[in-house]
Enzyme design. Structure first.
Site, PDB file in Angstrom:
ATOM      1  N   ASN A   1      -5.801 -35.448   8.804  1.00  0.00           N
ATOM      2  CA  ASN A   1      -5.776 -35.967  10.163  1.00  0.00           C
ATOM      3  C   ASN A   1      -4.447 -35.539  10.771  1.00  0.00           C
ATOM      4  O   ASN A   1      -3.429 -35.489  10.063  1.00  0.00           O
ATOM      5  CB  ASN A   1      -5.874 -37.494  10.132  1.00  0.00           C
ATOM      6  CG  ASN A   1      -7.161 -37.968   9.482  1.00  0.00           C
ATOM      7  OD1 ASN A   1      -8.213 -37.898  10.081  1.00  0.00           O
ATOM      8  ND2 ASN A   1      -7.091 -38.418   8.228  1.00  0.00           N
TER       9      ASN A   1
ATOM     10  N   GLN B   1     -18.668 -40.717   8.651  1.00  0.00           N
ATOM     11  CA  GLN B   1     -18.111 -40.240   9.918  1.00  0.00           C
ATOM     12  C   GLN B   1     -19.157 -39.430  10.703  1.00  0.00           C
ATOM     13  O   GLN B   1     -20.216 -39.080  10.175  1.00  0.00           O
ATOM     14  CB  GLN B   1     -16.851 -39.428   9.628  1.00  0.00           C
ATOM     15  CG  GLN B   1     -15.876 -40.224   8.741  1.00  0.00           C
ATOM     16  CD  GLN B   1     -14.466 -39.727   8.814  1.00  0.00           C
ATOM     17  OE1 GLN B   1     -13.733 -40.095   9.729  1.00  0.00           O
ATOM     18  NE2 GLN B   1     -14.072 -38.905   7.865  1.00  0.00           N
TER      19      GLN B   1
ATOM     20  N   CYS C   1      -6.011 -44.893  15.543  1.00  0.00           N
ATOM     21  CA  CYS C   1      -6.203 -44.586  14.123  1.00  0.00           C
ATOM     22  C   CYS C   1      -5.210 -45.433  13.341  1.00  0.00           C
ATOM     23  O   CYS C   1      -3.987 -45.248  13.461  1.00  0.00           O
ATOM     24  CB  CYS C   1      -5.986 -43.097  13.874  1.00  0.00           C
ATOM     25  SG  CYS C   1      -6.178 -42.659  12.139  1.00  0.00           S
ATOM     26  N   GLY C   2      -5.736 -46.353  12.556  1.00  0.00           N
ATOM     27  CA  GLY C   2      -4.874 -47.301  11.834  1.00  0.00           C
ATOM     28  C   GLY C   2      -4.088 -46.653  10.718  1.00  0.00           C
ATOM     29  O   GLY C   2      -2.876 -46.907  10.571  1.00  0.00           O
TER      30      GLY C   2
ATOM     31  N   GLU D   1      -8.731 -36.731  14.525  1.00  0.00           N
ATOM     32  CA  GLU D   1      -9.263 -37.183  13.235  1.00  0.00           C
ATOM     33  C   GLU D   1     -10.210 -36.194  12.576  1.00  0.00           C
ATOM     34  O   GLU D   1     -11.171 -35.718  13.205  1.00  0.00           O
ATOM     35  CB  GLU D   1      -9.990 -38.519  13.409  1.00  0.00           C
ATOM     36  CG  GLU D   1      -9.054 -39.689  13.578  1.00  0.00           C
ATOM     37  CD  GLU D   1      -9.733 -41.021  13.306  1.00  0.00           C
ATOM     38  OE1 GLU D   1     -10.548 -41.095  12.368  1.00  0.00           O
ATOM     39  OE2 GLU D   1      -9.450 -41.967  14.048  1.00  0.00           O
ATOM     40  N   ARG D   2      -9.934 -35.963  11.298  1.00  0.00           N
ATOM     41  CA  ARG D   2     -10.884 -35.295  10.409  1.00  0.00           C
ATOM     42  C   ARG D   2     -12.184 -36.104  10.422  1.00  0.00           C
ATOM     43  O   ARG D   2     -12.141 -37.330  10.435  1.00  0.00           O
ATOM     44  CB  ARG D   2     -10.240 -35.308   9.012  1.00  0.00           C
ATOM     45  CG  ARG D   2     -10.954 -34.602   7.925  1.00  0.00           C
ATOM     46  CD  ARG D   2     -10.216 -34.752   6.605  1.00  0.00           C
ATOM     47  NE  ARG D   2     -10.249 -36.114   6.075  1.00  0.00           N
ATOM     48  CZ  ARG D   2      -9.932 -36.449   4.830  1.00  0.00           C
ATOM     49  NH1 ARG D   2      -9.524 -35.527   3.987  1.00  0.00           N
ATOM     50  NH2 ARG D   2      -9.984 -37.699   4.426  1.00  0.00           N
TER      51      ARG D   2
ATOM     52  N   CYS E   1     -10.062 -46.398   6.136  1.00  0.00           N
ATOM     53  CA  CYS E   1      -9.981 -46.441   7.598  1.00  0.00           C
ATOM     54  C   CYS E   1      -9.345 -47.774   7.963  1.00  0.00           C
ATOM     55  O   CYS E   1      -9.923 -48.829   7.701  1.00  0.00           O
ATOM     56  CB  CYS E   1     -11.385 -46.322   8.192  1.00  0.00           C
ATOM     57  SG  CYS E   1     -11.392 -46.489   9.988  1.00  0.00           S
ATOM     58  N   GLY E   2      -8.155 -47.715   8.532  1.00  0.00           N
ATOM     59  CA  GLY E   2      -7.433 -48.953   8.840  1.00  0.00           C
ATOM     60  C   GLY E   2      -8.124 -49.790   9.899  1.00  0.00           C
ATOM     61  O   GLY E   2      -8.303 -51.006   9.744  1.00  0.00           O
TER      62      GLY E   2
HETATM   63  N1  LIG Z   1     -10.981 -39.742   9.971  1.00  0.00           N
HETATM   64  C1  LIG Z   1     -10.230 -40.216   8.871  1.00  0.00           C
HETATM   65  C2  LIG Z   1     -10.584 -41.580   8.386  1.00  0.00           C
HETATM   66  C3  LIG Z   1     -10.641 -42.644   9.456  1.00  0.00           C
HETATM   67  C4  LIG Z   1      -9.277 -43.163   9.905  1.00  0.00           C
HETATM   68  C5  LIG Z   1      -9.420 -44.308  10.864  1.00  0.00           C
HETATM   69  N2  LIG Z   1      -9.784 -44.024  12.172  1.00  0.00           N
HETATM   70  C6  LIG Z   1      -8.303 -45.319  10.765  1.00  0.00           C
HETATM   71  O1  LIG Z   1      -8.240 -46.218  11.620  1.00  0.00           O
HETATM   72  O2  LIG Z   1      -7.529 -45.285   9.821  1.00  0.00           O
HETATM   73  C7  LIG Z   1     -10.330 -39.243   7.687  1.00  0.00           C
HETATM   74  O3  LIG Z   1     -11.333 -38.522   7.515  1.00  0.00           O
HETATM   75  O4  LIG Z   1      -9.388 -39.200   6.918  1.00  0.00           O
END
Ligand SMILES: N[C@@H](CCC[C@H](N)C(=O)O)C(=O)O
EC number: 5.1.1.7
Length: 302
Positions: free
Chosen positions: A211, A92, A239-240, A229-230, A101-102
């Site tokens: 998140n 990240q 964010c999926g 988002e974290r 990450c979805g």
């Molecule tokens: N930022 C999240 C992980 C990424 C999630 C993503 N954008 C999705 O689509 O699921 C984390 O650090 O948990």
């Protein structure tokens, strides 16, 4: 010690506006966190507008020429398996690695489908192996079974957090591959996410952080979603895992029932989610190629 700059080929993809630099894991990137921090920057990171591509349509309109990205997907393709496997590591913008990450998994599947010609892929992530099905520009991912268990989220306490007050927000905590604190509100547009989310994201209740996802239910049963988002430490266009968390939490709270798919709409587009009573949740939506370019990698040698 000498410091050299080399260039490696990368591609850029997005899933409903959640955008990623994609790097073949065969490329040598000795310091992945530093690479992600540099090239994901929205001020000075990767820039599609400066890429000399054949035909303007390679940059998807949804990305509006934004610099940078929400993360770097390092993808190791193991094409000898049937279906082909892809080991996915998401680094990240803050240098952290996310377990799942979805939207990234949808982009990984589109990338691997392009290389293998297979419309079925297995995506290996730290959260588990996820089956992906590619149908044109649309990708469906099996997302595992959402868990509210304090050990899985994880939570600091030994009680589930269901509509609990955390830093002034009423949240339900669920792990959909990564931890989400989901708050249902009347209208997501009325929430000052940048103001309220950081305290929840860093709350003591979440020893690994969370998140923060807000959702509002429309009269037709669909949901609108926004997620802080974290790892990005800000709001993303989609964010999926967050969209799956919305439906899992909605089901837990009796806002939706049954196994039918539910439309969840983050700012970047529409996602279709199922959270069946038995078996894995699914996430379906578009994954789009944007462009290819080369990016600098710092290599140190003695
Ligand atoms: N930022 C999240 C992980 C990424 C999630 C993503 N954008 C999705 O689509 O699921 C984390 O650090 O948990």
């Amino acid at each position: 010690m000498s410091v050299l700059e080399e260039q490696i080929p990368v591609a850029k993809y997005h899933g409903t506006g959640n955008d990623f630099i994609v790097v073949d894991a065969d490329e040598s990137v000795p310091d992945r966190p530093a690479f992600a921090k540099t090239h994901c920057s929205r001020e000075s990171g990767v820039d599609g507008a400066s890429v000399d591509v054949d035909g303007a349509d390679t940059v998807d309109a949804d990305d509006s020429g934004r610099r940078g990205a929400d993360g770097v997907l390092f993808l190791a393709l193991e094409g000898r398996y049937s279906p082909p496997r892809v080991v996915m590591t998401l680094v990240q913008p803050d240098g952290s690695v996310a377990a799942m990450c979805g939207n990234g998994a949808r982009c990984a599947a589109a990338w691997a489908a392009e290389r293998t010609g297979s419309d079925e892929l297995m995506i290996d992530t730290p959260a588990g192996t996820r089956r992906a099905t590619v149908d044109g520009g649309r990708v469906t991912i099996e997302m595992g079974v959402p868990s509210f268990h304090p050990r899985d989220v994880p939570l600091a306490g030994d009680e589930e957090l269901i509509e609990a007050d955390v830093e002034g927000l009423t949240v339900t905590a669920v792990n959909t591959g990564v931890p989400h604190a989901v708050a249902f509100v009347d209208d997501v547009d009325d929430v000052d996410l940048d103001a309220v989310a950081p305290a929840v994201r860093h709350a003591d209740a979440f020893p690994q952080g969370a998140n923060v996802t807000v959702a509002s239910q429309s009269d037709d049963g669909t949901f609108r979603q926004r997620t802080f988002e974290r790892g990005v430490e800000g709001e993303t266009r989609s964010c999926g895992t967050g969209a799956v968390a919305v439906v899992a939490a909605a089901k837990r709270l009796g806002r939706v029932g049954g196994d039918d798919s539910v439309v969840v709409s983050p700012p970047g587009g529409d996602l279709e989610i199922t959270v069946p009573d038995v078996g894995p949740a699914t996430l379906a939506g578009p994954a789009a190629y944007e462009f290819e370019t080369e990016l600098d990698v710092t290599v140190r040698s003695r």
